[in-house]
Design an enzyme around this catalytic site. Structure first.
Site, short mmCIF file in Angstrom:
data_model
loop_
_atom_site.label_atom_id
_atom_site.label_comp_id
_atom_site.label_asym_id
_atom_site.label_seq_id
_atom_site.Cartn_x
_atom_site.Cartn_y
_atom_site.Cartn_z
N ASP A 1 0.87 -1.07 -0.03
CA ASP A 1 0.02 -0.15 0.05
C ASP A 1 0.85 1.34 0.17
O ASP A 1 2.18 1.21 0.29
CB ASP A 1 -0.86 -0.05 1.25
CG ASP A 1 -1.74 1.09 1.30
OD1 ASP A 1 -2.30 1.61 0.35
OD2 ASP A 1 -1.84 1.79 2.62
N ASP B 1 -0.31 5.26 0.90
CA ASP B 1 -0.39 6.08 2.09
C ASP B 1 -0.46 5.26 3.35
O ASP B 1 -1.17 4.28 3.55
CB ASP B 1 -1.52 6.65 1.88
CG ASP B 1 -1.76 7.51 0.65
OD1 ASP B 1 -1.48 8.65 0.75
OD2 ASP B 1 -2.23 7.01 -0.26
N ASP C 1 -1.48 -0.74 5.96
CA ASP C 1 -1.85 -0.41 7.05
C ASP C 1 -3.31 -0.19 7.39
O ASP C 1 -3.64 0.43 8.45
CB ASP C 1 -1.02 1.03 7.33
CG ASP C 1 -1.88 2.10 6.49
OD1 ASP C 1 -1.81 1.94 5.29
OD2 ASP C 1 -2.09 3.30 7.21
#
Length: 222
Positions: free
Chosen positions: A12, A14, A170
C-alpha cells in the site's frame, strides 16, 4: 496462510511506504478554514488518512458518502490535495533500507493503492518511489480494495502468481484484499491503522517497523 518465501512484495502507499498524512490533512484543513471553521487537530485526522477523502471528510465534517454536501466537499478536498501533493510527504523511516534490501535479495516490489492515478502518478517520483516494478492505482481496475482486482493486476504486471506475492498494508481493507487475492498479508503497524488494532486483522504477520519486515523476509529467504 503459512508464510513462505515471497518472490515479490506489494505495498500500500499512504501509511505504509509513505507518510502522506501531513499533506492530506493540510488539504482538508484548508477546506475547513475556507468555510470559516477552525482546523481539525492533526491527531484526529492522521489515523484516518489511509481512508482518503471518505475517512478525512468523516473525521473533519462528520459526513459520509450520500450525505448532502459530501460530494462538494470531496471535489474541493481533492482539488486542494492535487495542488500540494508532496510538500511534507516523505517515506517512513526505514522504508528506503527496506526497498534496498528487497533489491539485494532479488525480490520485485510494487505499489497497490486506492489513491487515484491523478495523484499517484505524479506523487510516486516526487517521494522517491520511481523504481517500483508496478504501480496500480484505485482507478486502474474497475474495483478498488478491498476487492482483489488491483492486487491481481499488480501480480500480473510483475509476471508473478498471486501466491508468490506478499501484500503489506496499514488498513484492514489491505489485509482483506490480500487474502481475497490469495496472497500472504502483512499488517504495517507503523502506519495509520485506523481504529482497529492490526493484531485483530487476521494478517499472516504484523510488522511494527520496516526493519521488522526486512528481518522476516531475510529469515525466510536464508
Amino acid at each position: 496462510m503459512h508464510l513462505t518465501t515471497p518472490r515479490a512484495i506489494l505495498f500500500d502507499l499512504d501509511g505504509t511506504l509513505a507518510d502522506t498524512a501531513p499533506d492530506l490533512t493540510g488539504a482538508m484543513n484548508r477546506l475547513r478554514v475556507a468555510r470559516g471553521l477552525p482546523p481539525t487537530p492533526y491527531e484526529t485526522l492522521r489515523p484516518v488518512a489511509s481512508a482518503g477523502a471518505r475517512g478525512l471528510i468523516g473525521a473533519a465534517f462528520g459526513l459520509q458518502p450520500g450525505d448532502e454536501e459530501y460530494e462538494e466537499l470531496r471535489v474541493a478536498f481533492l482539488d486542494n490535495y492535487a495542488s500540494a501533493l508532496a510538500q511534507d510527504s516523505q517515506l517512513f523511516d526505514g522504508v528506503p533500507a527496506l526497498l534496498e534490501s528487497l533489491r539485494g535479495l532479488g525480490l520485485a516490489w510494487g505499489i497497490v493503492t486506492n489513491k487515484a492515478a491523478r495523484f499517484t502518478d505524479p506523487l510516486v517520483p516526487l517521494i522517491g518511489l520511481q523504481q517500483a516494478g508496478c504501480v496500480v492505482s484505485g482507478d486502474t481496475t474497475p474495483h478498488a480494495k478491498p476487492h482483489p482486482a488491483p492486487l491481481l493486476e499488480a501480480a500480473s504486471r510483475l509476471g508473478m502468481r498471486p501466491g508468490d506475492c506478499w501484500y503489506v498494508g496499514d488498513d484492514l481493507r489491505d489485509i482483506q484484499a490480500g487474502q481475497a487475492a490469495g496472497m500472504a498479508t502483512i499488517a504495517a503497524a507503523w502506519g495509520y491503522c485506523g481504529d482497529a488494532p492490526p493484531v485483530t486483522w487476521n494478517a499472516d504477520a504484523v510488522a511494527d517497523s520496516p526493519m521488522q519486515l526486512i528481518e522476516l523476509i531475510r529469515r525466510l529467504s536464508s
